[in-house]
Design an enzyme around this catalytic site. Structure first.
Site, mmCIF file in Angstrom:
data_model
loop_
_atom_site.group_PDB
_atom_site.id
_atom_site.type_symbol
_atom_site.label_atom_id
_atom_site.label_comp_id
_atom_site.label_asym_id
_atom_site.label_seq_id
_atom_site.Cartn_x
_atom_site.Cartn_y
_atom_site.Cartn_z
ATOM 1 N N ARG A 154 0.234 7.659 -2.603
ATOM 2 C CA ARG A 154 0.781 8.717 -1.736
ATOM 3 C C ARG A 154 2.243 8.991 -2.043
ATOM 4 O O ARG A 154 2.709 10.129 -1.992
ATOM 5 C CB ARG A 154 0.617 8.323 -0.256
ATOM 6 C CG ARG A 154 -0.754 8.675 0.285
ATOM 7 C CD ARG A 154 -1.078 7.942 1.534
ATOM 8 N NE ARG A 154 -1.438 6.552 1.246
ATOM 9 C CZ ARG A 154 -1.564 5.614 2.172
ATOM 10 N NH1 ARG A 154 -1.315 5.898 3.438
ATOM 11 N NH2 ARG A 154 -1.930 4.398 1.833
ATOM 12 N N TRP A 155 2.973 7.955 -2.413
ATOM 13 C CA TRP A 155 4.383 8.112 -2.779
ATOM 14 C C TRP A 155 4.480 9.044 -3.996
ATOM 15 O O TRP A 155 5.310 9.951 -4.035
ATOM 16 C CB TRP A 155 4.981 6.743 -3.098
ATOM 17 C CG TRP A 155 6.446 6.729 -3.419
ATOM 18 C CD1 TRP A 155 7.463 6.525 -2.534
ATOM 19 C CD2 TRP A 155 7.042 6.907 -4.704
ATOM 20 N NE1 TRP A 155 8.671 6.572 -3.199
ATOM 21 C CE2 TRP A 155 8.442 6.799 -4.526
ATOM 22 C CE3 TRP A 155 6.549 7.149 -5.981
ATOM 23 C CZ2 TRP A 155 9.350 6.929 -5.581
ATOM 24 C CZ3 TRP A 155 7.442 7.289 -7.028
ATOM 25 C CH2 TRP A 155 8.825 7.173 -6.822
ATOM 26 N N LEU A 197 11.350 -20.312 -4.570
ATOM 27 C CA LEU A 197 10.381 -19.425 -3.915
ATOM 28 C C LEU A 197 9.037 -19.579 -4.614
ATOM 29 O O LEU A 197 8.973 -19.527 -5.845
ATOM 30 C CB LEU A 197 10.837 -17.962 -4.037
ATOM 31 C CG LEU A 197 9.855 -16.899 -3.527
ATOM 32 C CD1 LEU A 197 9.853 -16.848 -1.989
ATOM 33 C CD2 LEU A 197 10.212 -15.507 -4.060
ATOM 34 N N GLU A 220 1.213 -13.530 12.185
ATOM 35 C CA GLU A 220 1.686 -12.317 12.843
ATOM 36 C C GLU A 220 1.504 -11.172 11.847
ATOM 37 O O GLU A 220 1.832 -11.323 10.673
ATOM 38 C CB GLU A 220 3.170 -12.444 13.215
ATOM 39 C CG GLU A 220 3.450 -13.490 14.265
ATOM 40 C CD GLU A 220 2.768 -13.187 15.597
ATOM 41 O OE1 GLU A 220 2.688 -12.011 15.984
ATOM 42 O OE2 GLU A 220 2.292 -14.146 16.241
ATOM 43 N N SER A 226 -7.426 -6.071 -5.685
ATOM 44 C CA SER A 226 -8.522 -6.731 -4.975
ATOM 45 C C SER A 226 -9.792 -6.701 -5.812
ATOM 46 O O SER A 226 -9.907 -5.912 -6.765
ATOM 47 C CB SER A 226 -8.767 -6.028 -3.635
ATOM 48 O OG SER A 226 -9.430 -4.806 -3.858
ATOM 49 N N HIS A 240 2.724 3.464 -9.010
ATOM 50 C CA HIS A 240 2.551 2.023 -9.253
ATOM 51 C C HIS A 240 3.788 1.451 -9.956
ATOM 52 O O HIS A 240 4.199 0.325 -9.685
ATOM 53 C CB HIS A 240 1.289 1.772 -10.088
ATOM 54 C CG HIS A 240 0.013 2.080 -9.344
ATOM 55 N ND1 HIS A 240 -0.202 1.676 -8.053
ATOM 56 C CD2 HIS A 240 -1.110 2.759 -9.716
ATOM 57 C CE1 HIS A 240 -1.404 2.090 -7.650
ATOM 58 N NE2 HIS A 240 -1.966 2.751 -8.642
ATOM 59 N N SER A 250 -8.255 -5.487 4.957
ATOM 60 C CA SER A 250 -8.776 -5.272 3.591
ATOM 61 C C SER A 250 -9.075 -6.555 2.817
ATOM 62 O O SER A 250 -8.737 -6.647 1.644
ATOM 63 C CB SER A 250 -7.822 -4.372 2.798
ATOM 64 O OG SER A 250 -7.748 -3.110 3.376
ATOM 65 N N ASP A 267 0.839 -1.201 0.000
ATOM 66 C CA ASP A 267 0.000 0.000 0.000
ATOM 67 C C ASP A 267 0.876 1.254 0.000
ATOM 68 O O ASP A 267 1.966 1.253 0.573
ATOM 69 C CB ASP A 267 -0.894 -0.048 1.248
ATOM 70 C CG ASP A 267 -2.099 0.858 1.117
ATOM 71 O OD1 ASP A 267 -2.285 1.485 0.048
ATOM 72 O OD2 ASP A 267 -2.871 0.946 2.085
ATOM 73 N N TRP A 282 -11.754 -2.739 -8.614
ATOM 74 C CA TRP A 282 -12.427 -2.389 -9.885
ATOM 75 C C TRP A 282 -13.176 -1.072 -9.748
ATOM 76 O O TRP A 282 -13.517 -0.442 -10.737
ATOM 77 C CB TRP A 282 -13.410 -3.495 -10.301
ATOM 78 C CG TRP A 282 -12.764 -4.810 -10.622
ATOM 79 C CD1 TRP A 282 -12.784 -5.934 -9.854
ATOM 80 C CD2 TRP A 282 -12.006 -5.152 -11.799
ATOM 81 N NE1 TRP A 282 -12.088 -6.955 -10.467
ATOM 82 C CE2 TRP A 282 -11.598 -6.503 -11.668
ATOM 83 C CE3 TRP A 282 -11.615 -4.448 -12.947
ATOM 84 C CZ2 TRP A 282 -10.835 -7.167 -12.629
ATOM 85 C CZ3 TRP A 282 -10.856 -5.114 -13.914
ATOM 86 C CH2 TRP A 282 -10.475 -6.449 -13.744
HETATM 87 C C1 FPP Z 1 -1.602 0.333 -3.483
HETATM 88 O O1 FPP Z 1 -1.310 1.634 -3.759
HETATM 89 C C2 FPP Z 1 -1.182 -0.637 -4.449
HETATM 90 C C3 FPP Z 1 -1.994 -1.293 -5.346
HETATM 91 C C4 FPP Z 1 -3.332 -0.899 -5.756
HETATM 92 C C5 FPP Z 1 -1.480 -2.515 -5.935
HETATM 93 C C6 FPP Z 1 -0.711 -2.325 -7.196
HETATM 94 C C7 FPP Z 1 0.681 -2.681 -6.936
HETATM 95 C C8 FPP Z 1 1.663 -2.511 -7.811
HETATM 96 C C9 FPP Z 1 1.452 -1.915 -9.152
HETATM 97 C C10 FPP Z 1 3.004 -2.944 -7.421
HETATM 98 C C11 FPP Z 1 3.567 -3.951 -8.380
HETATM 99 C C12 FPP Z 1 2.766 -5.196 -8.484
HETATM 100 C C13 FPP Z 1 2.778 -6.018 -9.575
HETATM 101 C C14 FPP Z 1 2.061 -7.300 -9.542
HETATM 102 C C15 FPP Z 1 3.514 -5.688 -10.806
HETATM 103 P P1 FPP Z 1 -2.481 2.675 -3.582
HETATM 104 O O2 FPP Z 1 -2.854 3.154 -4.945
HETATM 105 O O3 FPP Z 1 -3.609 2.101 -2.815
HETATM 106 O O4 FPP Z 1 -1.764 3.779 -2.750
HETATM 107 P P2 FPP Z 1 -2.455 4.943 -1.896
HETATM 108 O O5 FPP Z 1 -3.228 4.276 -0.794
HETATM 109 O O6 FPP Z 1 -1.292 5.733 -1.383
HETATM 110 O O7 FPP Z 1 -3.327 5.742 -2.816
#
Ligand code: FPP
Length: 248
Positions: A25-26, A132, A204, A66, A38, A193, A21, A70
């Site tokens: 924000r990053w 892995l 944990e 998740s 992303h 979530s 997550d 969508w």
């Molecule tokens: C949360 O950031 C992250 C996601 C919605 C998941 C997507 C993850 C990636 C793209 C990382 C790489 C993964 C793969 C499989 C290539 P957010 O948008 O919820 O952040 P925020 O809460 O700061 O808005």
């Protein structure tokens, strides 16, 4: 000046699951579009997979998308789906060389045929690897997973009084994967979530304020060290406590 000795890792979780997550924000903090966050998150993922191999973690599961995601704006959903496709195109050959076995958790149906193919090819190509096991939860929701499991059990005609926890476990997307020992959520949010809600019953949990694109090998190392300090009871008592008289 005396250099502080690096703390040794003594206990390594067999299975680490991560809610990645904080990408948005990053990006916001850098005046960048969300997609840049992303993309940076993808780099982080690459580093964390390598780190897991180095630390000899055997299972890594990530929450990529998740069933609720969508609901995000169409452009972001499309952008994320493109990132997942590009990721599989670009990274799978290297993951295969590293001995990574890829799994998908979730429902494939709603994914584009192209993405379904890429995922299936990745699964087929890496199925014999054993360094892995890397599970990508994509179009995944824990509640949906339980509904799916129950439907499968009913379709198979298993009598009600023969259904137990093991039956449910065998019908989850994670049927071949042990439950996570440690679940990490980045970015300071303290929610589960709908992630691995059945499987994480005795995991944990570690919540860190670090945003996912900043989560690196050092951060993972710290999480593993923290895990080593936890005493896992699985609802009972630890071995040491068992030796002490019970005072209720
Ligand atoms: C949360 O950031 C992250 C996601 C919605 C998941 C997507 C993850 C990636 C793209 C990382 C790489 C993964 C793969 C499989 C290539 P957010 O948008 O919820 O952040 P925020 O809460 O700061 O808005």
């Amino acid at each position: 000046m005396l250099k502080k000795k690096k703390q040794e890792i003594t206990v390594v979780p067999n299975h680490i699951a991560i809610i990645m997550d904080g990408n948005g924000r990053w990006a916001k903090a850098r005046f960048l579009p969300r997609m840049a966050g992303h993309r940076a998150g993808t780099e982080s993922l690459r580093k964390i997979i390598r780190a897991c191999i180095d630390f000899e973690v055997r299972y890594l599961t990530i929450y990529a998308f998740s069933t609720e995601n969508w609901k995000r704006p169409h452009d972001e959903v499309e952008g994320l789906m493109n990132i997942f496709g590009e990721y599989l195109d670009k990274e799978v050959p290297e993951l295969n060389e590293q001995g990574v076995q890829i799994h998908h958790l979730g429902s494939k149906q709603e994914l584009s045929p192209a993405l379904q193919n890429k995922m299936q090819n990745a699964i087929d190509l890496t199925k014999d690897n054993n360094k892995l096991t890397f599970s990508i939860a994509l179009n995944y929701g824990g509640q949906d997973e339980i509904v799916h499991a129950i439907r499968e059990i009913v379709k198979e005609g298993i009598p009600a009084d023969e259904i137990n926890k093991e039956t449910i476990k065998q019908h989850l997307y994670t049927s071949t994967i042990p439950d996570p020992d440690l679940v990490i959520r980045t970015s300071g949010e303290m929610r589960t979530s709908n992630f691995l809600i059945w499987q994480s019953a005795y995991s944990e949990w570690l919540f860190t304020k670090t945003l996912w694109p900043d989560f690196n090998k050092k951060a993972l190392r710290e999480a593993i060290l923290e895990y080593g300090t936890r005493s896992r009871r699985f609802g009972g008592r630890t071995e040491d406590e068992q030796k002490e008289p019970y005072h209720g």
